[in-house]
Design a protein around this motif. Structure first.
Motif, mmCIF file in Angstrom:
data_model
loop_
_atom_site.group_PDB
_atom_site.id
_atom_site.type_symbol
_atom_site.label_atom_id
_atom_site.label_comp_id
_atom_site.label_asym_id
_atom_site.label_seq_id
_atom_site.Cartn_x
_atom_site.Cartn_y
_atom_site.Cartn_z
ATOM 1 N N GLN A 93 0.821 -1.212 0.000
ATOM 2 C CA GLN A 93 0.000 0.000 0.000
ATOM 3 C C GLN A 93 0.854 1.261 0.000
ATOM 4 O O GLN A 93 0.418 2.305 -0.503
ATOM 5 C CB GLN A 93 -0.951 -0.009 1.210
ATOM 6 N N ARG A 94 2.041 1.187 0.527
ATOM 7 C CA ARG A 94 2.958 2.327 0.452
ATOM 8 C C ARG A 94 3.343 2.607 -1.001
ATOM 9 O O ARG A 94 3.599 3.751 -1.368
ATOM 10 C CB ARG A 94 4.216 2.027 1.281
ATOM 11 N N PHE A 95 3.358 1.554 -1.807
ATOM 12 C CA PHE A 95 3.776 1.688 -3.202
ATOM 13 C C PHE A 95 2.646 2.141 -4.131
ATOM 14 O O PHE A 95 2.899 2.848 -5.124
ATOM 15 C CB PHE A 95 4.332 0.348 -3.702
ATOM 16 N N MET A 96 1.434 1.729 -3.854
ATOM 17 C CA MET A 96 0.338 1.930 -4.805
ATOM 18 C C MET A 96 0.130 3.380 -5.240
ATOM 19 O O MET A 96 -0.167 3.637 -6.423
ATOM 20 C CB MET A 96 -0.962 1.355 -4.236
ATOM 21 N N PRO A 97 0.274 4.393 -4.370
ATOM 22 C CA PRO A 97 0.112 5.782 -4.820
ATOM 23 C C PRO A 97 1.103 6.196 -5.911
ATOM 24 O O PRO A 97 0.870 7.189 -6.616
ATOM 25 C CB PRO A 97 0.318 6.594 -3.543
ATOM 26 N N LEU A 98 2.207 5.435 -6.062
ATOM 27 C CA LEU A 98 3.192 5.775 -7.088
ATOM 28 C C LEU A 98 2.652 5.530 -8.499
ATOM 29 O O LEU A 98 3.245 5.981 -9.481
ATOM 30 C CB LEU A 98 4.479 4.983 -6.870
ATOM 31 N N PHE A 99 1.547 4.850 -8.594
ATOM 32 C CA PHE A 99 0.877 4.682 -9.884
ATOM 33 C C PHE A 99 -0.132 5.799 -10.144
ATOM 34 O O PHE A 99 -0.691 5.894 -11.230
ATOM 35 C CB PHE A 99 0.134 3.337 -9.930
ATOM 36 N N THR A 101 -1.454 9.191 -7.375
ATOM 37 C CA THR A 101 -1.282 10.506 -6.765
ATOM 38 C C THR A 101 0.178 10.870 -6.512
ATOM 39 O O THR A 101 0.506 12.055 -6.384
ATOM 40 C CB THR A 101 -2.051 10.588 -5.429
ATOM 41 N N GLU A 102 1.049 9.872 -6.408
ATOM 42 C CA GLU A 102 2.466 10.146 -6.152
ATOM 43 C C GLU A 102 3.355 9.717 -7.320
ATOM 44 O O GLU A 102 4.567 9.534 -7.154
ATOM 45 C CB GLU A 102 2.925 9.426 -4.871
ATOM 46 N N LYS A 103 2.792 9.606 -8.495
ATOM 47 C CA LYS A 103 3.588 9.129 -9.628
ATOM 48 C C LYS A 103 4.734 10.074 -9.977
ATOM 49 O O LYS A 103 5.721 9.664 -10.608
ATOM 50 C CB LYS A 103 2.708 8.888 -10.851
ATOM 51 N N HIS A 104 4.631 11.331 -9.537
ATOM 52 C CA HIS A 104 5.726 12.274 -9.769
ATOM 53 C C HIS A 104 6.977 11.900 -8.965
ATOM 54 O O HIS A 104 8.071 12.418 -9.239
ATOM 55 C CB HIS A 104 5.278 13.691 -9.394
ATOM 56 N N LEU A 105 6.831 11.001 -7.984
ATOM 57 C CA LEU A 105 7.961 10.577 -7.169
ATOM 58 C C LEU A 105 8.717 9.402 -7.782
ATOM 59 O O LEU A 105 9.784 9.035 -7.293
ATOM 60 C CB LEU A 105 7.489 10.194 -5.765
ATOM 61 N N VAL A 106 8.173 8.805 -8.830
ATOM 62 C CA VAL A 106 8.868 7.702 -9.492
ATOM 63 C C VAL A 106 10.041 8.285 -10.272
ATOM 64 O O VAL A 106 9.858 9.126 -11.155
ATOM 65 C CB VAL A 106 7.935 6.937 -10.443
ATOM 66 N N PRO A 107 11.260 7.882 -9.975
ATOM 67 C CA PRO A 107 12.427 8.484 -10.647
ATOM 68 C C PRO A 107 12.551 8.030 -12.092
ATOM 69 O O PRO A 107 12.053 6.969 -12.478
ATOM 70 C CB PRO A 107 13.606 7.981 -9.811
ATOM 71 N N ARG A 108 13.223 8.840 -12.895
ATOM 72 C CA ARG A 108 13.575 8.439 -14.254
ATOM 73 C C ARG A 108 14.850 7.591 -14.181
ATOM 74 O O ARG A 108 15.798 7.945 -13.477
ATOM 75 C CB ARG A 108 13.825 9.664 -15.128
#
Length: 378
Positions: A93-99, A101-108
């Motif tokens: 569940q900590r990871f799911m927002p990265l898809f 509301t927090e996808k801007h935190l996924v690094p390139r």
């Protein structure tokens, strides 16, 4: 006569005490404070409750940083080995927002420090079989060997020369690379069973070892920073351990990598301090005790003993002493102290001695969890 009997009984008592101590020189029997399950629960839960990591708090992070990735991975492995479904759900569940509301935190994945992010979704895929995690993680693994299309042509030409040698275009010959690169490639191999991932990681590792390992088995922070910095060497120790754990026996580079690993472990044995840990500068006894590098070394030693790469009689006492010393630096909240702050290379001895010592920094939290998993592994 009474005196003689007392002497005999005293001798027997001492012998029994020494025998008991000898029986406890293993990696299975622990006092409660050093029990891997106890420590793992404490440190993993601390991670669950922590905000996303940032190098410059309290400013919000621009992306997920590699110390958080490494701690996340350690917590996931602990959830798996301890069969803790609640912890796995918390970490998922900590990871799911990265898809979303927090996808801007996924690094390139344009740099080794960002590419290692792929390790977390690949581990999540292994434990959940959710293909969305696999797809994300594989993008990071593949990007390390795919020429970035948005780079200037002159840069592309330089990158292509590295690819032509079988190396990732992210090659820098920095010591932490050998965790960041080999980690995600090893996970990609575990997920896909495609040999290209682990074989190219092994080739990369061997080139690094041939290029930067010193005669004593250790590594300078950089050619222009000729110091055996603790955590930098820790990345190499952990990277070799992770790679060797997945590397097939028939890989042509395995014997040379294993020899380099053993050479490093022998040097660490030499420089282990009386308290069981290692210094901020490994070969400088006047430098302060540093726990993140020490925990990485401990992880590498435990892994070597467990896998039979190291002589158990010789190295078990070293690994045990280190683990018992490390747990003394963990407080009731699950934070480990004496962690060197983020450190760039510098040709200045005093610079390394003057680095800040932090508590709860994820550079230190991560390898504690790696040690826990190595101790619990059958």
């Amino acid at each position: 006569m009474i005196t003689i009997v007392r002497s005999i009984l005293a001798g027997i008592a001492v012998s029994l005490a020494l025998y008991g101590q000898a029986q406890n020189i293993d990696l299975k029997t622990w006092p409660e404070k050093a029990n891997p399950i106890t420590v793992g629960r404490l440190v993993a839960q601390r991670f669950v409750e922590s905000p996303h990591n940032s190098f410059k708090p309290p400013a919000p992070p621009r992306s997920i940083t590699y110390p958080e990735v490494c701690t996340w991975y350690g917590a996931l492995k602990f959830a798996d080995i301890s069969n803790d479904k609640v912890l796995l759900e918390q970490l998922t569940q900590r990871f799911m927002p990265l898809f979303d509301t927090e996808k801007h935190l996924v690094p390139r994945p344009w740099h080794v420090d960002f590419a290692v992010f792929g390790t977390v979704p690949l581990e999540l895929y292994q434990q959940t079989q959710n293909k969305t995690f696999r797809e994300m993680g594989m993008r990071f693994a593949d990007a390390q060997w795919s020429l970035p299309i948005d780079s200037p042509q002159t840069v592309k030409n330089a990158y292509q020369k590295l690819l032509d040698k079988g190396l990732t275009w992210q090659t820098r010959y920095w010591i932490d690379d050998m965790y960041m690169i080999t980690m995600v490639q090893s996970k990609a191999f575990q997920v896909t069973r495609e040999r290209k991932y682990i074989d190219r990681a092994a080739h990369e590792m061997l080139v690094y070892l041939d290029t930067i390992q010193k005669e004593n088995g250790l590594f300078y922070h950089a050619p222009d920073a000729p110091f055996f910095w603790g955590r930098g060497n820790g990345w190499m120790a952990a990277g070799m351990s992770e790679l060797l754990s997945s590397l097939p026996i028939d890989n042509a580079n395995r014997p040379a990598i294993l020899a380099s690993y053993k050479k490093m472990m022998a040097s660490l044995k030499k420089y282990q301090r009386k308290d069981g840990l290692w210094g901020q500068l490994i070969d400088k006894p006047e430098s302060w005790v540093e726990t993140s590098g020490s925990a990485m070394f401990t992880y590498a030693l435990i892994t070597g003993v467990r896998n039979g790469w190291l002589d158990a009689k010789e190295y078990t006492p070293i690994a045990r002493k280190a683990w018992l010393a490390l747990v003394d630096y963990i407080n009731e909240q699950g934070d480990i102290s004496n962690v060197c702050e983020g450190t760039n290379r510098k040709d200045d001895y005093q610079y390394y001695l003057d680095r800040k010592q932090k508590t709860g920094d994820m550079h230190g939290q991560a390898p504690i969890l790696w040690c826990v998993n190595a101790l619990l592994k059958k």
